[in-house]
Design a protein around this motif. Structure first.
Motif, PDB file in Angstrom:
ATOM      1  N   UNK A  70       0.801  -1.210   0.000  1.00 48.31           N
ATOM      2  CA  UNK A  70       0.000   0.000   0.000  1.00 48.31           C
ATOM      3  C   UNK A  70       0.836   1.263   0.000  1.00 48.31           C
ATOM      4  N   UNK A  71       0.140   2.377  -0.058  1.00 50.89           N
ATOM      5  CA  UNK A  71       0.789   3.689  -0.048  1.00 50.89           C
ATOM      6  C   UNK A  71       1.255   4.007   1.368  1.00 50.89           C
ATOM      7  N   UNK A  72       2.280   4.831   1.461  1.00 48.69           N
ATOM      8  CA  UNK A  72       2.686   5.325   2.779  1.00 48.69           C
ATOM      9  C   UNK A  72       1.585   6.230   3.309  1.00 48.69           C
ATOM     10  N   UNK A  73       1.345   6.142   4.587  1.00 47.30           N
ATOM     11  CA  UNK A  73       0.347   6.969   5.244  1.00 47.30           C
ATOM     12  C   UNK A  73       1.071   7.772   6.326  1.00 47.30           C
ATOM     13  N   UNK A  74       1.232   9.060   6.071  1.00 47.11           N
ATOM     14  CA  UNK A  74       1.985   9.899   7.012  1.00 47.11           C
ATOM     15  C   UNK A  74       1.298  10.022   8.370  1.00 47.11           C
ATOM     16  N   UNK A  75       0.009   9.655   8.433  1.00 46.50           N
ATOM     17  CA  UNK A  75      -0.675   9.651   9.737  1.00 46.50           C
ATOM     18  C   UNK A  75      -0.148   8.524  10.632  1.00 46.50           C
ATOM     19  N   UNK A  76       0.598   7.586  10.038  1.00 46.98           N
ATOM     20  CA  UNK A  76       1.176   6.471  10.796  1.00 46.98           C
ATOM     21  C   UNK A  76       2.514   6.840  11.438  1.00 46.98           C
ATOM     22  N   UNK A  77       2.950   8.092  11.222  1.00 48.99           N
ATOM     23  CA  UNK A  77       4.190   8.578  11.815  1.00 48.99           C
ATOM     24  C   UNK A  77       3.815   9.456  13.008  1.00 48.99           C
ATOM     25  N   UNK A  78       4.365   9.124  14.176  1.00 43.80           N
ATOM     26  CA  UNK A  78       4.016   9.837  15.408  1.00 43.80           C
ATOM     27  C   UNK A  78       5.271  10.124  16.227  1.00 43.80           C
ATOM     28  N   UNK A  79       5.265  11.268  16.874  1.00 44.45           N
ATOM     29  CA  UNK A  79       6.324  11.578  17.840  1.00 44.45           C
ATOM     30  C   UNK A  79       5.744  11.407  19.232  1.00 44.45           C
ATOM     31  N   UNK A  80       6.540  10.771  20.082  1.00 47.26           N
ATOM     32  CA  UNK A  80       6.105  10.555  21.468  1.00 47.26           C
ATOM     33  C   UNK A  80       7.196  11.074  22.401  1.00 47.26           C
ATOM     34  N   UNK A  81       6.802  11.565  23.563  1.00 45.10           N
ATOM     35  CA  UNK A  81       7.812  12.009  24.528  1.00 45.10           C
ATOM     36  C   UNK A  81       8.689  10.829  24.944  1.00 45.10           C
ATOM     37  N   UNK A  82       9.968  11.044  24.938  1.00 43.15           N
ATOM     38  CA  UNK A  82      10.900   9.966  25.290  1.00 43.15           C
ATOM     39  C   UNK A  82      10.633   9.434  26.689  1.00 43.15           C
ATOM     40  N   UNK A  83      10.222  10.314  27.622  1.00 39.41           N
ATOM     41  CA  UNK A  83       9.982   9.853  28.985  1.00 39.41           C
ATOM     42  C   UNK A  83       8.704   9.028  29.137  1.00 39.41           C
ATOM     43  N   UNK A  84       7.920   8.889  28.048  1.00 40.52           N
ATOM     44  CA  UNK A  84       6.728   8.024  28.104  1.00 40.52           C
ATOM     45  C   UNK A  84       7.073   6.575  27.729  1.00 40.52           C
ATOM     46  N   UNK A  85       8.318   6.344  27.327  1.00 42.89           N
ATOM     47  CA  UNK A  85       8.777   5.003  26.955  1.00 42.89           C
ATOM     48  C   UNK A  85       9.576   4.405  28.108  1.00 42.89           C
ATOM     49  N   UNK A  86       9.604   3.083  28.196  1.00 37.43           N
ATOM     50  CA  UNK A  86      10.387   2.450  29.265  1.00 37.43           C
ATOM     51  C   UNK A  86      11.856   2.876  29.215  1.00 37.43           C
ATOM     52  N   UNK A  87      12.437   3.094  30.381  1.00 39.96           N
ATOM     53  CA  UNK A  87      13.829   3.544  30.485  1.00 39.96           C
ATOM     54  C   UNK A  87      14.823   2.533  29.924  1.00 39.96           C
ATOM     55  N   UNK A  88      14.471   1.243  29.973  1.00 36.50           N
ATOM     56  CA  UNK A  88      15.427   0.211  29.564  1.00 36.50           C
ATOM     57  C   UNK A  88      15.450  -0.027  28.055  1.00 36.50           C
ATOM     58  N   UNK A  89      14.671   0.737  27.270  1.00 39.10           N
ATOM     59  CA  UNK A  89      14.694   0.583  25.820  1.00 39.10           C
ATOM     60  C   UNK A  89      15.990   1.149  25.255  1.00 39.10           C
ATOM     61  N   UNK A 122       7.372   5.097  13.143  1.00 33.94           N
ATOM     62  CA  UNK A 122       6.614   4.927  11.916  1.00 33.94           C
ATOM     63  C   UNK A 122       5.960   3.549  11.941  1.00 33.94           C
ATOM     64  N   UNK A 123       4.629   3.526  11.817  1.00 30.93           N
ATOM     65  CA  UNK A 123       3.885   2.264  11.820  1.00 30.93           C
ATOM     66  C   UNK A 123       3.631   1.739  10.409  1.00 30.93           C
ATOM     67  N   UNK A 124       4.086   2.462   9.380  1.00 31.55           N
ATOM     68  CA  UNK A 124       3.966   1.954   8.012  1.00 31.55           C
ATOM     69  C   UNK A 124       4.853   0.728   7.846  1.00 31.55           C
ATOM     70  N   UNK A 125       4.439  -0.205   6.977  1.00 34.51           N
ATOM     71  CA  UNK A 125       5.324  -1.315   6.622  1.00 34.51           C
ATOM     72  C   UNK A 125       6.565  -0.710   5.976  1.00 34.51           C
ATOM     73  N   UNK A 126       7.751  -1.246   6.234  1.00 31.33           N
ATOM     74  CA  UNK A 126       8.970  -0.669   5.651  1.00 31.33           C
ATOM     75  C   UNK A 126       8.946  -0.581   4.123  1.00 31.33           C
ATOM     76  N   UNK A 127       8.147  -1.420   3.457  1.00 31.14           N
ATOM     77  CA  UNK A 127       8.084  -1.393   1.994  1.00 31.14           C
ATOM     78  C   UNK A 127       6.853  -0.652   1.468  1.00 31.14           C
TER      79      UNK A 127
END
Length: 152
Positions: A70-89, A122-127
């Motif tokens: 499928x086509x790329x969907x730019x709505x599948x690209x999101x920025x999240x605050x780094x502090x909302x992710x687990x520290x051990x990532x 990015x949640x789009x498939x890499x291809x």
């Protein structure tokens, strides 16, 4: 000679590449890919092409993006605050992450940008958005009836 048809289980060797020649996947050195024609187990454009092929036939097909991932969907690209992710990532560009929706569905994500405050995923498939070229060889038609096999 027998042709692959909807409902048949087939085995194919393949090499997939981008339009710039970059190879992204291949069955070289592995068992052929096995799938049932018409079941939706592989991308639609490739599945359509295999239908009607004969055992031993080799072919090259260009699958347009809309019949691939499928086509790329730019709505599948999101920025999240780094502090909302687990520290051990251990985050770096290209890292693969998985998010889980409230319904329990798993969503694969790729880190495409990051700094000390934000991580862009990015949640789009890499291809997604790319036309794909496949070199195929139909190795075997396992058949749709028990015990039915057509091969070399």
């Amino acid at each position: 000679m027998r042709q692959a048809k909807t409902g048949d289980v087939v085995r194919v060797h393949y090499t997939g590449r981008l339009t710039d020649g970059t190879e992204f996947d291949s069955s070289q050195g592995r068992e052929p890919l096995e799938f049932q024609v018409g079941s939706g187990q592989i991308i639609p454009g490739l599945e359509k092409h295999v239908e009607g092929m004969e055992v031993g036939q080799k072919s090259t097909v260009t699958v347009p993006a809309e019949e691939a991932y499928g086509a790329r969907d730019e709505r599948q690209v999101q920025s999240v605050p780094r502090d909302s992710l687990p520290d051990d990532l251990d985050l770096e560009l290209g890292s693969r992450l998985t998010a889980t929706t409230r319904e329990g569905r798993q969503i694969p994500l790729t880190v495409i940008d990051l700094d000390e405050n934000q991580v862009t995923v990015d949640a789009n498939h890499p291809l997604a958005g790319q036309d794909l070229i496949f070199d195929l060889e139909l190795v075997e038609i396992v058949g749709s009836e028990p015990g039915e096999t057509f091969g070399r």
